[in-house]
Design a protein around this motif. Structure first.
Motif, short mmCIF file in Angstrom:
data_model
loop_
_atom_site.label_atom_id
_atom_site.label_comp_id
_atom_site.label_asym_id
_atom_site.label_seq_id
_atom_site.Cartn_x
_atom_site.Cartn_y
_atom_site.Cartn_z
N THR A 150 41.19 37.95 32.83
CA THR A 150 42.22 38.22 33.83
C THR A 150 43.06 39.40 33.37
N VAL A 151 43.01 40.48 34.14
CA VAL A 151 43.82 41.67 33.85
C VAL A 151 45.04 41.60 34.78
N ARG A 152 46.22 41.71 34.19
CA ARG A 152 47.44 41.46 34.95
C ARG A 152 48.39 42.65 34.92
N HIS A 161 43.40 41.01 38.36
CA HIS A 161 41.96 41.22 38.58
C HIS A 161 41.24 40.25 37.66
N THR A 162 40.37 39.39 38.22
CA THR A 162 39.73 38.32 37.44
C THR A 162 38.22 38.42 37.55
N GLU A 163 37.57 38.24 36.40
CA GLU A 163 36.10 38.19 36.33
C GLU A 163 35.71 36.97 35.50
N ARG A 178 45.73 36.18 24.60
CA ARG A 178 46.32 37.28 25.37
C ARG A 178 46.40 38.54 24.53
N CYS A 179 45.98 39.64 25.14
CA CYS A 179 46.19 40.97 24.57
C CYS A 179 47.36 41.60 25.31
N GLY A 180 48.33 42.10 24.56
CA GLY A 180 49.55 42.61 25.16
C GLY A 180 50.63 41.55 25.18
N ALA A 181 50.66 40.74 24.13
CA ALA A 181 51.59 39.62 24.09
C ALA A 181 53.03 40.07 23.84
N SER A 182 53.19 41.09 23.03
CA SER A 182 54.55 41.50 22.65
C SER A 182 55.02 42.76 23.36
#
Length: 265
Positions: free
Chosen positions: A94-96, A104-106, A243-247
């Motif tokens: 899931t790209v948010r 966008h979900t795959e 999650r990538c981009g947590a901080s």
């Protein structure tokens, strides 16, 4: 026969009996513990050899992912063990965009090429290699997957393994494992300018789901220690979400999926 000779004869018999008993005991100990140690050594060697072979398989599949080749073959000694492609794992990406609330979900299968020796499973899954004990808590990701999350960028290379034939291979001798690149596609960005471009995203969530022998714990431990801006956001016995981009928000996101067909000979 004199008393001295009789005593000497008795002493010889006692000495022989004791020596024979010591020999029998020694042989029994060697047979019991020596064979156990030998079996343990052989088992350890099989596991180490499988680890090294799966490292080679992972490197070969990397070359397929990167379009350096279309076919790669490696060999493994079965030695009474078994190997198969298990349809036991899947992934939801899931790209948010947190500013607009768009996502966008795959979702697709990952699967694993897995070698079983005694009570251990050694395998290749999504670019990584692992070793776990069946029905136990112990396990580790030996080789890191192609998942990068750092410096405001997510570059994620995802791999699905498929078997050309539904085969469970066991026995002895050498088995050749061939991987062929079936497809490679960019899942994100989906456009250059509109919603879904590489810079229109702030976070990426990866949800790994398992059936059968779960590797949720091993993947969670991997992301806990992985470099970059990763965090484990949820975990159950059969799934883990990271999650990538947590901080901090991401500047660019690229997600690619490769499909590799596996066959045996």
């Amino acid at each position: 026969m004199s008393e001295r000779r009789r005593g000497r004869a008795v002493s010889d018999v006692v000495a022989f009996t004791l020596m024979f008993g010591i020999i029998l005991t020694s042989v029994g100990l060697v047979a019991t513990f020596g064979l156990a140690e030998l079996n343990s050594f052989n088992e350890h060697q099989k596991i180490e050899n499988a680890d090294r072979t799966f490292e080679l398989i992972a490197r070969s599949f990397d070359e397929l992912e990167e379009s350096q080749a279309t076919v790669r073959t490696e060999a493994i000694e079965l030695g009474g063990s078994s190997i198969t492609v298990e349809e036991s794992s899947s992934l939801t990406v899931t790209v948010r965009d947190t500013d607009t609330g768009t996502t966008h979900t795959e979702s697709f299968p990952l699967n694993t090429l897995q070698y079983e020796v005694d009570n251990r499973l050694i395998g290749y899954e999504n670019g990584a290699t692992y070793r776990v004990r069946t029905n136990a808590d112990g396990g580790i990701i030996n080789r890191d997957p192609g998942l990068v999350c750092s410096d405001g960028q997510a570059v994620l290379s995802l791999v699905t393994i498929r078997a050309e034939e539904d085969r469970y291979i066991s026995g002895s001798g050498t088995l050749r494992i061939t991987g062929r690149l079936n497809d490679s596609s960019l899942l994100y960005p989906v456009s250059d300018t509109d919603v879904g471009n590489a810079s229109a995203a702030d976070q990426v969530d990866l949800q790994f789901t398992f059936s059968g022998e779960s590797r949720a714990r091993e993947w969670a431990n991997h992301f806990d220690r992985a470099p970059g801006d990763w965090s484990v956001t949820s975990q159950t016995d059969t799934s883990v979400t990271v999650r990538c981009g947590a901080s901090e928000d991401l500047d660019h996101v690229y997600v690619r999926r490769s499909i590799i067909e596996v066959s045996y000979s």
